[in-house]
Design an enzyme around this catalytic site. Structure first.
Site, PDB file in Angstrom:
ATOM      1  N   GLY C  74       0.793  -1.231   0.000  1.00  0.00           N
ATOM      2  CA  GLY C  74       0.000   0.000   0.000  1.00  0.00           C
ATOM      3  C   GLY C  74       0.821   1.275   0.000  1.00  0.00           C
ATOM      4  N   CYS C 133      -0.847   0.854  -9.118  1.00  0.00           N
ATOM      5  CA  CYS C 133      -0.759   0.124  -7.865  1.00  0.00           C
ATOM      6  C   CYS C 133      -2.151  -0.326  -7.449  1.00  0.00           C
ATOM      7  CB  CYS C 133      -0.155   0.985  -6.773  1.00  0.00           C
ATOM      8  SG  CYS C 133      -0.015   0.086  -5.226  1.00  0.00           S
ATOM      9  N   THR C 195       1.629  -5.456 -10.768  1.00  0.00           N
ATOM     10  CA  THR C 195       1.063  -6.706 -10.246  1.00  0.00           C
ATOM     11  C   THR C 195      -0.385  -6.894 -10.698  1.00  0.00           C
ATOM     12  OG1 THR C 195       0.404  -5.518  -8.258  1.00  0.00           O
ATOM     13  CG2 THR C 195       2.484  -6.699  -8.162  1.00  0.00           C
ATOM     14  N   GLY C 267      11.526  -7.632  -9.634  1.00  0.00           N
ATOM     15  CA  GLY C 267      10.818  -7.336  -8.392  1.00  0.00           C
ATOM     16  C   GLY C 267      10.993  -8.442  -7.373  1.00  0.00           C
TER      17      GLY C 267
HETATM   18  C1  LIG Z   1       6.711  -5.843  -1.949  1.00  0.00           C
HETATM   19  C2  LIG Z   1       6.404  -5.131  -3.211  1.00  0.00           C
HETATM   20  C3  LIG Z   1       6.286  -3.742  -3.217  1.00  0.00           C
HETATM   21  C4  LIG Z   1       5.986  -3.064  -4.387  1.00  0.00           C
HETATM   22  N1  LIG Z   1       5.901  -1.699  -4.370  1.00  0.00           N
HETATM   23  C5  LIG Z   1       5.694  -1.038  -5.530  1.00  0.00           C
HETATM   24  C6  LIG Z   1       5.705   0.381  -5.586  1.00  0.00           C
HETATM   25  O1  LIG Z   1       5.892   1.064  -4.581  1.00  0.00           O
HETATM   26  N2  LIG Z   1       5.508   0.977  -6.777  1.00  0.00           N
HETATM   27  C7  LIG Z   1       5.322   0.279  -7.927  1.00  0.00           C
HETATM   28  O2  LIG Z   1       5.175   0.874  -8.984  1.00  0.00           O
HETATM   29  N3  LIG Z   1       5.300  -1.063  -7.914  1.00  0.00           N
HETATM   30  C8  LIG Z   1       5.490  -1.726  -6.746  1.00  0.00           C
HETATM   31  N4  LIG Z   1       5.508  -3.103  -6.752  1.00  0.00           N
HETATM   32  C9  LIG Z   1       5.336  -3.813  -8.008  1.00  0.00           C
HETATM   33  C10 LIG Z   1       6.696  -4.161  -8.613  1.00  0.00           C
HETATM   34  O3  LIG Z   1       7.412  -3.003  -8.907  1.00  0.00           O
HETATM   35  C11 LIG Z   1       6.530  -4.989  -9.881  1.00  0.00           C
HETATM   36  O4  LIG Z   1       5.857  -4.207 -10.850  1.00  0.00           O
HETATM   37  C12 LIG Z   1       5.750  -6.269  -9.668  1.00  0.00           C
HETATM   38  O5  LIG Z   1       6.113  -6.839  -8.442  1.00  0.00           O
HETATM   39  C13 LIG Z   1       5.950  -7.291 -10.783  1.00  0.00           C
HETATM   40  O6  LIG Z   1       7.289  -7.673 -10.883  1.00  0.00           O
HETATM   41  P1  LIG Z   1       7.857  -9.024 -10.222  1.00  0.00           P
HETATM   42  O7  LIG Z   1       6.988 -10.137 -10.698  1.00  0.00           O
HETATM   43  O8  LIG Z   1       9.269  -9.106 -10.699  1.00  0.00           O
HETATM   44  O9  LIG Z   1       7.755  -8.844  -8.743  1.00  0.00           O
HETATM   45  C14 LIG Z   1       5.791  -3.785  -5.574  1.00  0.00           C
HETATM   46  C15 LIG Z   1       5.910  -5.164  -5.576  1.00  0.00           C
HETATM   47  C16 LIG Z   1       6.221  -5.844  -4.428  1.00  0.00           C
HETATM   48  C17 LIG Z   1       6.345  -7.333  -4.457  1.00  0.00           C
END
Ligand SMILES: Cc1cc2nc3c(=O)[nH]c(=O)nc-3n(C[C@H](O)[C@H](O)[C@H](O)COP(=O)(O)O)c2cc1C
Ligand SMILES: Cc1cc2nc3c(=O)[nH]c(=O)nc-3n(C[C@H](O)[C@H](O)[C@H](O)COP(=O)(O)OP(=O)(O)OC[C@H]3O[C@@H](n4cnc5c(N)ncnc54)[C@H](O)[C@@H]3O)c2cc1C
Ligand SMILES: Cc1cc2nc3c(=O)[nH]c(=O)nc-3n(C[C@H](O)[C@H](O)[C@H](O)COP(=O)(O)OP(=O)(O)OC[C@H]3O[C@@H](n4cnc5c(N)ncnc54)[C@H](O)[C@@H]3O)c2cc1C
Ligand SMILES: Cc1cc2nc3c(=O)[nH]c(=O)nc-3n(C[C@H](O)[C@H](O)[C@H](O)COP(=O)(O)O)c2cc1C
Ligand code: FES
Ligand code: FES
Lengths: 254, 308, 308, 254
Positions: C74, C133, C195, C267
């Site tokens: 969040g 988000c 996500t 990520g």
């Molecule tokens: C713990 C966590 C925190 C995240 N915080 C943000 C964020 O602050 N801003 C954002 O744009 N995406 C955020 N994301 C999404 C990631 O940047 C990324 O787009 C998403 O996790 C998909 O990539 P992955 O499969 O490699 O994790 C977050 C993801 C995770 C797991």
């Protein structure tokens, strides 16, 4: 059948190759040469699919089947690590089998490396029917010429080759120049099967190939393992798990 | 037979338990692993029958990915006419379980035509509209287009009196909208959902792995997303939801029921464990009994705080 | 240092290699596993900074699922004003790697205000708009609404001269549309994607596992879906794509590049393997070298048959 | 540190419990009591997250650390099966540590079952500083009173209980009626920690609890492992992996 089986033994042939013996009395009793099983022998959901393996041999007395395998990826790497008493789920026997027609008197059995896995069972079956069998196997190294002794024990003529410059079919071709074969059974690369096709056209015999495809269900339900086959001029999709894994070489389309 | 009351009703479709196969992921006769009797199932769901004959897509048609699989089978079908002529439905009816036929087409009119042919057929109990196959044609998904979706459901509704189940696509911005449209246009239930458009590339050949380039992702990988969609759909719908996506054990099915599902479908899980549907049925029964529940309605949707 | 030319350019953002962390999944100072030097990275991507201070969502905030994780963090944030006052950006700049700030807000005007505050700031090299988000407010995702998305990108464009990266939501019916809108409204690149909305239910408590009920699914489970979106977006865009979703090894990153990505973000993979980004960079280099390629442009998009 | 370690030994305490010894010289040398490590010891992507475990003991001479574990799910089940020489990736030491202030002369160490895992390291540390330590451990069965001998060897006063009708804190309370403690360290259920809080209010000593939370990164980056803490009337989120896992009991909010 879908059974909860366990490993009786898992013999390491080499870093890459192994032979696992599994408790499976009903499968041993009902399997036909060329058939395969789907196996799951790990916890959890990765790998996802069960893995297909040909039945290398059956032992009705002990109620076991043997699988000859080569490590190529995650699933087979796990197989290599199995130990006595480890649990294995087995679905099978699946697929059609090598057709051995009544009029066949002399057959050739051709394979390369672990591609020869289903051939032992076929040779045994042919010899029981008193069919003459010439086995031609090639491999990268002599220790990978599996089942050599067995083929000789059951009085197959056996030609093993580790000569990388010669396709195993070339030994068969030498035989063909002076001996008639009713059929050839091949398991291996496209190249190998293609070469058998050429010889079929030239020398006139029936050819059957054991094919592989990625499989999800193994029983014909998902339609995921299809290849294109040509039946008298008409192309259609056939499922390797159900209509196969054994196909007449003449129907194959590459 | 069961410790609790597992029966569910979807319009006039009466099921003794809430578990059925997902369309295309299970066969009942020779192409079945044959590990439990078919009458174990809550319903028989058929592989989608297309309006016209289709060979399906070119191989490779499946690929394994983390937590699931991609498929681009592409609904090989003999077409509804031959399907009916061959007496296939009579055959399924012998299994003594309610039969749901899944139908597919390239345009709304295809669905209407099929439903007209099926009207009054004594061998089926319900119709599922596969509006969401990512593998037909150019990837057009009726259920991703709100206008086409509404039009299809509505026009089918006028020609069929069978319970009508709209199988929705998860490839949408807001499942609540397509679910609600389905309800408003006369669907008796929705199936949430089908596969997610996905792909895999072979870095050796530098080409997509599937012959059809893209395919549909299914299996446990998608479960959290589809579960959320069921949860969302439940908050806006008055008709039952059939949950479908990534069920690999009884607990997955129970999550869906807690989110609001009336029934569940098992797809790819059948491949990994041919016994799965039987285990899911028994597992739900055990869970209800252990939790002191009499029937599924005691738990349906109770994880859902959004239901108004 | 590298065997091949790994450099990529996104507008004026010059990266020595195409690998950067995904926003929110990596920290550079005390909250870092400290297993390789930060200068290894192609770019420094910051955790989204919100317009106003936010505590983040109530725990539990993460849950494990097959092939990945759900998060409902969040975006806890001290807010852009305090962030700038505290001199955080100067701090990041000491890492000697291009810095991309990720920003988030509840409405288009929030983004405009932040970009105005950032304009001319010597410590950043690019801005990523987190428009996607799933964990802010009621799940409103700017990037799932074509009108709001266009308006946000366009109005931000008029107030910033930094390279502008629109981070898109995968929770849409057609990523090509939102990607194209971003391009048309002035984005210099798009990140595909964030996500997927998802959830998990605890069958013992019969309640959603996450404090926020739903969360965002990331990890290898989503890779096939996001890969397909990158593939699709590449077929309609003229601006670079940054791929983000489920990268767990070099081969995953290479798949994305073959599908058309210019750069990649890692990520959740960082949690499972703190060395991952370094391994991905080296793995891409090895792959190019082994395949007789000089630079990334030799492979970018070549799996894509749809590019016209 | 992120190291490629391997299993030195994996001792089975019971069906459910085990103690694994891992090669990790740098971690052994730098760890403080109360700190933990994140470990990955399986192939593939399921389970997904590394798993957090407290450091039970360090052995600087042999360059090893020990982990005491209980099998509760998939990840710990795999841990149970590890064998000598199996590979383990370890990230650590992580988190803060048990604060042992200069003025502490007598402390209580309280835990239940595997919740006592970090307590051996703490007791060792306290005894080295010549702090008097009373250890109160409860468990379901006597064999699950881990490290009993060790606690006695280093001259801790030790109270072990397998009486399910009594909370382990009740033994501590008996002591409190006649003995002053400067601090209590607790690791276990909310109920246990809650009871320590009650005793703190009544008898006046400092209390520290080791907490658990689901963790993704273990290093403070993801903000996934937060709990609510109350610092002088103000509630805020704190990360168990970074600001913890040890928190002053008075700051905890339930
Ligand atoms: C713990 C966590 C925190 C995240 N915080 C943000 C964020 O602050 N801003 C954002 O744009 N995406 C955020 N994301 C999404 C990631 O940047 C990324 O787009 C998403 O996790 C998909 O990539 P992955 O499969 O490699 O994790 C977050 C993801 C995770 C797991
Ligand atoms: C009917 C049949 C019988 C078989 N018999 C044997 C046998 O007796 N002994 C044996 O060692 N192997 C046999 N195989 C092949 C065996 O199933 C695969 O090697 C195995 O599934 C690979 O799993 P993996 O996880 O190790 O490899 P993966 O990581 O899944 O794949 C490694 C490589 O193998 C290829 N591959 C994976 N699965 C298959 C498959 N089903 N068919 C073809 N290629 C595949 C992949 O494309 C990849 O290139 C048979 C396959 C079939 C279809
Ligand atoms: C700082 C810290 C130190 C720990 N030290 C030890 C130790 O020394 N010995 C030991 O045996 N265990 C310890 N744990 C708990 C251990 O990490 C979990 O038991 C383990 O991660 C469970 O993994 P699993 O896959 O077996 O279980 P899962 O299948 O993931 O879960 C099984 C059950 O355990 C719960 N659980 C899972 N992970 C955690 C977690 N990280 N925290 C709390 N509950 C969890 C789940 O909610 C579920 O109820 C510690 C946890 C933390 C956070
Ligand atoms: C091999 C295969 C074939 C499928 N064929 C159909 C089909 O014909 N009609 C249909 O509506 N869905 C079809 N689907 C989708 C499934 O019915 C189901 O919606 C989807 O796989 C998600 O469920 P799962 O995760 O349990 O597999 C097919 C899925 C698979 C894997
Ligand atoms: S593997 Fe399913 S049809 Fe062959
Ligand atoms: S586990 Fe990531 S911040 Fe604690």
């Amino acid at each position: 059948m879908y059974i909860d089986s366990q490993v009786v033994s898992n013999y390491e042939i080499d870093k890459e190759y192994g032979r696992v013996c599994l408790e499976a009395p009903e499968i041993a009793a009902s399997a036909l040469p060329g058939q395969f099983v789907m196996m799951k022998y790990w916890q959890g959901l990765t790998p996802f699919f069960m893995r297909p393996f040909s039945i290398n041999s059956t032992d009705n007395k002990n109620g076991t089947i043997e699988i000859l395998y080569k490590v190529v990826g995650e699933g087979t790497a796990i197989l290599k690590k199995l130990q006595k008493a480890d649990k294995v789920q087995i679905l099978g026997p699946l697929g059609n089998s090598f057709p051995l027609k009544e009029n066949f008197k002399r057959i050739a059995i051709i394979g390369r490396g672990v591609g020869a896995a289903p051939m032992r069972f076929l040779a045994e079956y042919a010899r029981k029917k008193n069919v003459e069998a010439h086995v031609f196997i090639s491999a990268a190294r002599p220790e990978f010429l599996f089942d050599t002794t067995y083929f000789q024990t059951i009085e197959c003529q056996f030609t093993g080759s580790c000569d990388d410059r010669r396709l195993v079919t070339s030994y068969f071709e030498e035989e063909l120049t002076h001996t008639h074969f009713d059929a050839a059974y091949v398991c291996g690369s496209k190249r190998l099967i293609g070469d058998v096709k050429r010889l079929m056209d030239q020398y006139g015999f029936e050819g059957y190939a054991s094919l592989e495809a990625h499989m999800a269900c193994g029983v014909g339900a998902c339609k995921g393992c299809t290849i294109v086959i040509n039946e008298e001029g008409t192309e259609r999709f056939a499922r390797v798990c159900k209509e196969g894994p054994i196909f007449p070489v003449r129907n194959l389309v590459y | 037979m069961y410790k609790t009351d597992l029966s569910v009703q979807i319009s006039t479709l009466q099921m003794k338990n809430p578990v059925m196969p997902a369309s295309g992921a299970y066969d009942y006769f020779e192409d079945n692993a044959d590990v439990f009797p078919m009458c174990t199932l809550g319903a028989i769901m058929l592989k989608s029958v297309h309006r016209y004959p289709r060979p399906g897509n070119k191989p490779p048609r499946i690929a394994e990915v983390t937590g699931g699989m991609l498929n681009s089978i592409g609904i090989p079908s003999i077409g509804i006419e031959e399907f009916l002529n061959k007496g296939m439905l009579e055959h399924y009816k012998t299994l003594n379980v309610p039969v749901v036929i899944s139908i597919s087409g390239g345009s709304p009119v295809d669905y209407v035509e099929i439903c007209k042919m099926l009207e009054g057929n004594p061998f089926i109990d319900a119709i599922e509209l596969n509006l969401s196959c990512p593998n037909v044609g150019t990837g057009l998904q009726l259920a991703s287009d709100e206008v086409l979706l509404g039009r299809t459901v509505q026009s089918v509704r006028t020609v069929t009196s069978f319970p009508l189940i709209a199988k929705l696509s998860p490839n949408v911005t807001d499942i609540r909208k397509t679910a609600k449209i389905s309800e408003e246009c006369g669907a008796d239930a929705v199936t949430v959902a089908n596969t997610y458009m996905g792909m895999k590339i072979d870095i050796q050949t530098k080409k997509p792995v599937l012959g059809n380039i893209m395919g549909g992702l299914s299996g446990p990988a998608i479960k959290p997303i589809t579960l959320h969609m069921v949860y969302q759909a439940y908050s806006v719908l008055n008709i039952p939801i059939i949950a479908c996506g990534g069920i690999m054990c009884a607990s997955d099915a129970i999550e869906y029921i807690l989110a609001g599902a009336t029934a569940v479908q098992v797809g790819a899980g059948n491949f990994v464990n041919p016994m799965l549907m039987k285990e899911v049925i028994e597992g739900i029964d055990d869970y209800l009994a252990k939790n002191g529940c009499q029937s599924l309605s005691d738990i349906r949707g109770i994880a859902n705080c959004r239901k108004n």
